[in-house]
Each structure stands twice: as structure tokens, then as C-alpha cells.
Enzyme design. Structure first.
Site, PDB file in Angstrom:
ATOM      1  N   LYS A  10       2.911  11.383  -3.530  1.00 36.20           N
ATOM      2  CA  LYS A  10       1.844  10.688  -4.262  1.00 36.20           C
ATOM      3  C   LYS A  10       0.869  11.676  -4.911  1.00 36.20           C
ATOM      4  O   LYS A  10       0.285  11.389  -5.951  1.00 36.20           O
ATOM      5  CB  LYS A  10       1.103   9.755  -3.288  1.00 36.20           C
ATOM      6  N   GLU A  60      -7.311   0.641  -4.090  1.00 30.76           N
ATOM      7  CA  GLU A  60      -7.239   0.529  -2.622  1.00 30.76           C
ATOM      8  C   GLU A  60      -8.544   0.036  -1.992  1.00 30.76           C
ATOM      9  O   GLU A  60      -8.508  -0.891  -1.165  1.00 30.76           O
ATOM     10  CB  GLU A  60      -6.809   1.875  -2.028  1.00 30.76           C
ATOM     11  N   ASP A  95       0.883  -1.168   0.000  1.00 33.61           N
ATOM     12  CA  ASP A  95       0.000   0.000   0.000  1.00 33.61           C
ATOM     13  C   ASP A  95       0.919   1.215   0.000  1.00 33.61           C
ATOM     14  O   ASP A  95       1.484   1.579   1.031  1.00 33.61           O
ATOM     15  CB  ASP A  95      -0.893  -0.028   1.253  1.00 33.61           C
ATOM     16  N   ASP A 122     -12.901   5.289   1.863  1.00 30.51           N
ATOM     17  CA  ASP A 122     -11.444   5.261   2.057  1.00 30.51           C
ATOM     18  C   ASP A 122     -10.885   6.685   2.030  1.00 30.51           C
ATOM     19  O   ASP A 122     -10.716   7.277   0.967  1.00 30.51           O
ATOM     20  CB  ASP A 122     -10.822   4.399   0.941  1.00 30.51           C
TER      21      ASP A 122
END
Length: 585
Positions: free
Chosen positions: A74, A151, A12, A173
Site C-alpha cells: 500500500k 478511513e 479496509d 487513525d
């Protein structure tokens, strides 16, 4: 000879923290890093002496080296952002690769064997360019990314292992930098994503930023000093803001105390502010509200109402914020599940998928039987006359998928056409994201509207797009795997990988220096405690010797901050720490 694949790890790769897991037996297990933690900060730093450090060590030295420390890379994946350090420009792929290399090394230490294959997760709402950038980061890190999975889907996979009964799950999420919501149908050993939606620029970082801005404003009012121009002070504020946010998840107030945050003519200034959960909720209410529309969109696209959902799964550290859980409860009319660790479940699901792809699961086990069916998050189109986005694949189409459509020329005797590929939901291409373009040459000369050009979109299991165009009259064909201007060429990836490997040796040496310094700090603290406890017991000479050695070690530590370590200083620290240990015996 049959090729046996090594262990496949699940990663992850998060905005603020990353996590790596592996299948042991048939159970996914989180891999503890060298520092003893189950997650690793997604932070990369370059010290003044040009060493590279990653994870906890990089995060700890950020306040004294903020302009050479990179957080939340990211958020820049799939863009042409570059970070300049020591005259070299680093791409988001390279910086992400440094994080992946650290996770790879930690996994190799844990497993006692080399690791080359991985399943890596990305936000469901990542574009094609962002997915490509993630694959490139893997290549630079020396990882063969077998599969990229979304994810929320990965979290549902971890959840579905123990909860295989038929149910419809909404995965909410909210991570450090991205927000995703997926509606997932868990059926008879099938996990099928019905719809997904999200916001690639919403996460815990934004909540931290609100606290930082609040502290800057309060300090301006109380002390008349604007901290926003002071890079080091702002980094200290960010660190405290993150701590305060976490404390407010369990407490109703938190105290933010930062001595010597600024200097002025009248001397040093300190921050001492109490922040209540109520104030924090007011500062961030609009951020929480921004999650409502994606939830409603995903339900609408799945053709379901809130009452059809059996379970709401909270994923991502930011779902620990009480106001977030309250909003989900209010929105969905049910208590969200806390069965899974929100920081770890995505990596665990990726490890399950890795175990499947690497044939490491026992036949008949729950994990081996599960089939994943994911979707593409955004519609794909090509540009036709007038800048219209002509859709070939609708969002939330199950992948892998392939779709063809016949187009024709707009002008007489046209011998080439430009195929422009877009991703997004808007009617006009100008409002969508250009993924890439290519030209089909050699079309047979004919009047407008006569040639038949077949355009085919192919989306693979990673959500990565291939596009081809064929002139049915001549059989001429042209195809591309979409690569946007921000993506790297194979040569660039190879060069970056070589540099990463060269630096890796230096990094290991530097990590050793950090370990030596930390041992010295530990030794100093233990010696001070021992001195205080044995003041009345020890003989005068021993006391004098211990004090002298403590003083010497303390001086060396203060002259060797993390960002200025080198071999000479590390050797001196080690020798001084050993001398303290000897004096204590």
C-alpha cells in the site's frame, strides 16, 4: 426488468492487515477468513514453484522466502514501483488485487453467493493517483468498487451508528503504514467531515523498523556481526520486532530470542535481548511526535480548538501502543474512546456505506438515515506563468464539488495551451505533486490575454478528479480524468485481471496443498502427544508402529516446506498423515 444488486461488501485494504465486513440485518458484521481470523495480513508471496499465496500462509513462510514475499504494498500505491518476480514485473495495483481477491473469496464463502460490488477505504490523505490505483486494483480483482471512502470517515460512520447524538469527533487513525486525522461533526443523521490531515508514510511499520535497527546494532556490539546484509535474518528480526511491539502494549518488558540467527567460523550465534517499554518509547518518540502537527492542522482548518472536541476516537492497530494513547491524551486533554475495535471499525463503516449503496438497509434504521459528507484532502491547482500553483479548489472542500475559473494565453497568437494539474499546498508547482496534464488545441489566434479559457475541476464522491478546459471563443473542449504515469491503462487492467483469474485456479490448488501440510503437522503433534501419554498403556507392536509412522511423516514434512509444496508432496503427506491416524486407532 429491474436489476437487483448483489450484497455489497466493505473492505479496509490496509498496509499490514486488511478486513472485510458486510451488513447483516442492519448491523455491520466482520467476515471471518478461511483461516478463522477476523483480519488478513496484507502479504503476497510467490513460492519457488511459482505458486501465489496470500494472507497468513504468505506471512508464515516469509523468513524462508523473503525475497519473493511482498509486505506493505500500500505504501507504493500511485507510484511507478514494480516488483520483479520470475522475470515478470508486478505493479502495486496487481499485488493489491491479489489481496482483494482473497478477501472477495472469503466473503463469498461466508455469504454463500458471488460478490462483485464493494466499498473500499483509503487513507484520507491519499492523493488522486493513489485513489485511482486503488480503483484499478479492484477492477483487476473482479470487483466493482462502488465508492472509495476515507478511513477516518468510515470509522466515524461505524461509531455514529450507536452514538448519534450531536458531537464533534477527532478521529486519530494510525495504521500499519499511514497516519490520518479527521475532525468530524456528527449531527442529526449527518456525518460531516470538517477537515483532514495526515502523513502517508507514518505507521506501525516504522515502529517495527526502529526495533529491527536496535537489534542489529546490539548484535553488532555483542557479536561483531552485521545482520543487515542477511535477507533471511532481517525477515526473522522483522517478525520478532512486530511481536515485541505488540507484547510491549501490555507488558513493560519483552524477551527477543532468536537462536541460530547467524553462523561464523566459531559456530552459530543467537540473539537473546530483553527490550523494555521505556527503551522502545525512546526509540520511537520522534515517530509519535510526528502525529502532533497533523492533529493541530486539522483542528486549525476546522476552525475548532481542542476544547470543542467532545470525543477522540482511536483507529488503527498502532494506537494500541501506550505512548501513542498517552500522546493523544496529553495533546487533547481528554481520555480517548475505546468503544470501537481499532482493527475492525473501518471495514464496518465501509459495510454500512455498502449497505446504503446496495439498498440493503431497512428504511428508518439508524444506518439508512445517516448521510456522509466528506472532503478533499489537498488543494488542487493548475500551473500559471512563473510556475505558480493557481488554486481552484482549496483543501477540505466538501465533495463532490465543481469549480471553474477563466484563464487566458500568455503569448500572442497562441493556438494551444498545456493544462498542468497539481495537488498540494505549496505556492510553486515544483513543490506540489503533478497529477496529470493535457493540451487544449485549436484556440482562435489572438493577442495575448484575449482568448478566454475556462478550466473546470470536478471532484466526485470518491475524491477522484476530472478536469476540463474550454475555449469560450470557439467552443472547443478537452477533458481528462486525471491519470498519473503510474496508473494503468484499461488494456493493462484487463490483462492483469485475466492473469489474476488464471492464477486464481492455481492458487486454490496450492491453498489445498498448504491445508494438507497443516493437517499433517497437526496430526504429527497429536500423535507425539498421544504416544507420550500412552507409553505405558499401549502394546509393544502398536507403540512400534506408531513410532515408525510418526518418523515417516516427520521426514516428509521436513522435506516439504511451504514454499516447495507440489501435488506429489501433498499426496505423500496426506497418505502418511492418514497412516498415522490409522496407527493411533
Amino acid at each position: 426488468m429491474e436489476f437487483i444488486m448483489g450484497t455489497v461488501i466493505g473492505i479496509d485494504l490496509g498496509t499490514t492487515n486488511s478486513c472485510v465486513a458486510v451488513i447483516e440485518g442492519d448491523t455491520p458484521t466482520v467476515i471471518t477468513n478461511k483461516e478463522g481470523y477476523r483480519t488478513t495480513p496484507s502479504v503476497v508471496a510467490f513460492t519457488k514453484s511459482k505458486e501465489r499465496i496470500v494472507g497468513d500462509a504468505a506471512k508464515r513462510q516469509a523468513a524462508v522466502n523473503s525475497d519473493r514475499t511482498i509486505f506493505s504494498i500500500k505504501r507504493h500505491m500511485g507510484t511507478d514501483y514494480r516488483k520483479k518476480i520470475d522475470g515478470k514485473y508486478y505493479t502495486p495495483q496487481e499485488i493489491s488485487a491479489f489481496i482483494l481477491m482473497k478477501l472477495k473469496e472469503d466473503a463469498e464463502d461466508f455469504l454463500g453467493q458471488p460478490v462483485t460490488d464493494a466499498v473500499v477505504t483509503v487513507p484520507a490523505y491519499f492523493t488522486d493517483a493513489q485513489r485511482q490505483a486503488t480503483k484499478d486494483a479492484g477492477k483487476i480483482a473482479g470487483l466493482n468498487i462502488l465508492r472509495i471512502i476515507n478511513e477516518p470517515t468510515s470509522a466515524a460512520l461505524a461509531y455514529g451508528l450507536d452514538n448519534g447524538m450531536a458531537q464533534k469527533v477527532l478521529v486519530y487513525d494510525l495504521g500499519g503504514g499511514t497516519f490520518d486525522v479527521s475532525v468530524i461533526d456528527i449531527g442529526d443523521n449527518v456525518i460531516e467531515v470538517l477537515a483532514t490531515s495526515g502523513d502517508n508514510h507514518l505507521g506501525g511499520d516504522d515502529f517495527d523498523e526502529r526495533i529491527v535497527n536496535y537489534l542489529v546494532e546490539q548484535f553488532k556490539l555483542s557479536d561483531g556481526i552485521n545482520l543487515s546484509k542477511d535477507v533471511s535474518a532481517m525477515q526473522r528480526l522483522r517478525e520478532e520486532a512486530e511481536k515485541a511491539k505488540k507484547e510491549l502494549s501490555s507488558s513493560v518488558t519483552t524477551n527477543i530470542n532468536l537462536p541460530f540467527i547467524a553462523m561464523s567460523k566459531d559456530g552459530p550465534h543467537h540473539i537473546d535481548i530483553t527490550l523494555s517499554r521505556q527503551t522502545f518509547d525512546e526509540l520511537t518518540a520522534d515517530l509519535v511526535d510526528r502525529t502532533i502537527t497533523p492533529v493541530e492542522n486539522a483542528l486549525h482548518d476546522a476552525g475548532l480548538s481542542k476544547t470543542d472536541i467532545n470525543m477522540v476516537l482511536l483507529v488503527g492497530g498502532s494506537t494500541r501502543i501506550p505512548a501513542v494513547a498517552d500522546k493523544v491524551r496529553q495533546l487533547m486533554g481528554k481520555e480517548p474512546s475505546r468503544n470501537l475495535n481499532p482493527d475492525e471499525c473501518v471495514a464496518l463503516g465501509a459495510a454500512v456505506q455498502g449497505g446504503k449503496l446496495g439498498n440493503q438497509l431497512q428504511a428508518g434504521s439508524a444506518a439508512s438515515e445517516i448521510i456522509l459528507m466528506d472532503v478533499t484532502p489537498m488543494s488542487l491547482s493548475i500551473e500559471t506563468m512563473g510556475g505558480i500553483a493557481s488554486r481552484l479548489i482549496e483543501r477540505n472542500t466538501t465533495i463532490p464539488t465543481r469549480h471553474s475559473q477563466i484563464f487566458t494565453t500568455a503569448g500572442n497568437f497562441q493556438t494551444s495551451v498545456d493544462i498542468k494539474v497539481f495537488q498540494g499546498e505549496r505556492k510553486f508547482t515544483r513543490d506540489n505533486k503533478l497529477l496529470g496534464n493535457f493540451r487544449l488545441n485549436g484556440i482562435k489566434r489572438a493577442m495575448a490575454g484575449v482568448p478566454q479559457i475556462e478550466v473546470t475541476f470536478d471532484i466526485d464522491v470518491n475524491g477522484i478528479v476530472n478536469v476540463s478546459a474550454k475555449d469560450l471563443g470557439t467552443g472547443r473542449e478537452q477533458s481528462i480524468t486525471i491519470t498519473s504515469s503510474s496508473n494503468m491503462t484499461e488494456e493493462e487492467i484487463a490483462k492483469a485481471r485475466w492473469e489474476a483469474e488464471v492464477y486464481s485456479k492455481q492458487d486454490e490448488a496450492y491453498q489445498r496443498f498448504i491445508d494438507i501440510r497443516e493437517d499433517a503437522v497437526r496430526t504429527l503433534n497429536e500423535a507425539n502427544n498421544a504416544l507420550a501419554a500412552n507409553k505405558k498403556v499401549w502394546e509393544k507392536d502398536k507403540k512400534k508402529n506408531v513410532k515408525a509412522q510418526i518418523g515417516h511423516l516427520g521426514k516428509l514434512i521436513s522435506k516439504a516446506p511451504i514454499d516447495k509444496l507440489n501435488e506429489e508432496k501433498a499426496v505423500s503427506l496426506h497418505e502418511a498423515a492418514e497412516a498415522v491416524k490409522e496407527a493411533l486407532r
